[in-house]
Design a protein around this motif. Structure first.
Motif, short mmCIF file in Angstrom:
data_model
loop_
_atom_site.label_atom_id
_atom_site.label_comp_id
_atom_site.label_asym_id
_atom_site.label_seq_id
_atom_site.Cartn_x
_atom_site.Cartn_y
_atom_site.Cartn_z
N HIS B 25 0.80 -1.23 0.00
CA HIS B 25 0.00 0.00 0.00
C HIS B 25 0.83 1.28 0.00
N LYS B 27 1.97 4.64 -1.53
CA LYS B 27 1.42 5.55 -2.54
C LYS B 27 2.58 6.23 -3.25
N GLN B 84 -4.32 -5.95 -6.48
CA GLN B 84 -5.02 -4.91 -7.23
C GLN B 84 -5.97 -4.13 -6.33
N THR B 85 -5.43 -3.57 -5.26
CA THR B 85 -6.25 -2.82 -4.32
C THR B 85 -5.38 -1.79 -3.62
N THR B 86 -5.98 -0.67 -3.21
CA THR B 86 -5.18 0.37 -2.56
C THR B 86 -5.33 0.34 -1.05
N GLU B 87 -6.25 -0.48 -0.55
CA GLU B 87 -6.34 -0.63 0.90
C GLU B 87 -6.81 -2.04 1.25
#
Lengths: 187, 109
Positions: B25, B27, B84-87
């Motif tokens: 995660h 950024k 494939q996820t941000t959280e």
């Protein structure tokens, strides 16, 4: 054209558990969208088998198809037919996001045969080889000692192993050594 | 020894079958960001004793990257999920809350 020879040229070792070079096997790496109808029918035409479910393999009479990852299959065809199969796959999949490559000469193919074949693998791979956990029809990609490998069972006493040809000698010696010391009688 | 379940192929993979890929995660701060943001993205990493989120690659298996939530202290694995996820997905957060009430990690809790 030079004569194609498999990595260990048909070598065999062992008596009660036999490890042998399984000879030349045509192998095609196919990447693409495994749920696409076009790809499904192309695979059926090339191998006679449907696209298998995750971690499964369909193999009979030198032709087969194995699930390698969510977007990759390994097609098994007779050695001499691989180039033609790639050509027809490419024609069938033209215009779709896919890739078919003949990797026959980049792979080594071994067979481990005997009542304790499971034990041979259990000693060198981090895989639960108990019959309740792994059986015929499943394919497992893993490592064997220090080399990447994939294996499946065609019956309870026969295990087929695929690895990179560059580590073919290592893999053959590894399997033979593991077979030599016999069963661990864990199963 | 860690055993993580690969969310792509479903194999319970031993640690030796996997390759670690640092923190999950992150950024990305690229052109146009401030020096502090870029430094944070490039160098600043969590090093918790407890709940942690990591990237792993099933390198000897299907070759896919995935994310894992685990405890660095006890090696307990709370779950693995798609990269494939941000959280972290809700069920992972709930699984951690059940075992470690009041946990927090970066902006997640």
């Amino acid at each position: 054209m030079s004569e194609a020879v498999s990595v260990m040229n048909g070598a065999e070792r062992g008596t009660s558990i036999r490890v042998r070079d399984a000879g030349l096997q045509g192998m095609i790496t196919l990447r693409g969208d495994l749920s696409a109808a076009k790809l499904k029918s192309a695979v059926k035409a090339a191998t006679g088998h449907a696209v298998p479910k995750a971690r499964e393999i369909a193999f009979a009479d030198g032709k087969g198809v194995a699930w390698m990852s969510p977007d990759e299959l390994l097609l098994l065809v007779p050695y001499g037919e691989a180039d033609a199969a790639v050509a027809s796959l490419e024609a069938a999949l033209a215009g779709t996001h896919s890739l078919a490559v003949n990797v026959s000469d980049a792979r080594a193919f071994f067979a481990v045969e005997g009542a304790s074949a499971r034990d041979v693998i259990a000693k060198i791979a981090p895989v639960d080889m108990h019959p309740d956990s792994f059986g015929p029809g499943e394919l497992r990609r893993t490592r064997m000692a220090q080399a990447a490998a994939a294996f499946w069972m065609s019956d309870a006493e026969t295990i087929h192993v695929i690895c990179f040809r560059s580590v073919g000698q290592y893999m053959f010696d590894l399997l033979a050594t593991s077979a030599e010391t016999g069963a661990v009688e864990a199963f | 020894m860690l055993t993580l379940k690969c969310p792509y192929c479903g194999v319970h993979a031993d640690e030796t079958e996997l390759h670690p890929g640092s923190e999950a995660h992150l950024k990305r701060y690229g052109p146009g960001s401030s020096d502090d943001e870029f430094e944070g993205y490039l160098f600043m990493r969590e090093n918790p004793k407890g709940v942690h989120f990591e990237r792993w690659r099933h390198v000897y298996g299907c070759g896919k990257w995935f994310l894992a939530a685990r405890d660095t202290n006890t090696l307990e694995v709370f779950g693995t999920y798609s990269a494939q996820t941000t959280e972290p997905p809700q069920e992972i957060k709930e699984a951690i809350t059940a075992k470690r009430p009041g946990w927090s990690w970066r902006e997640f809790q």
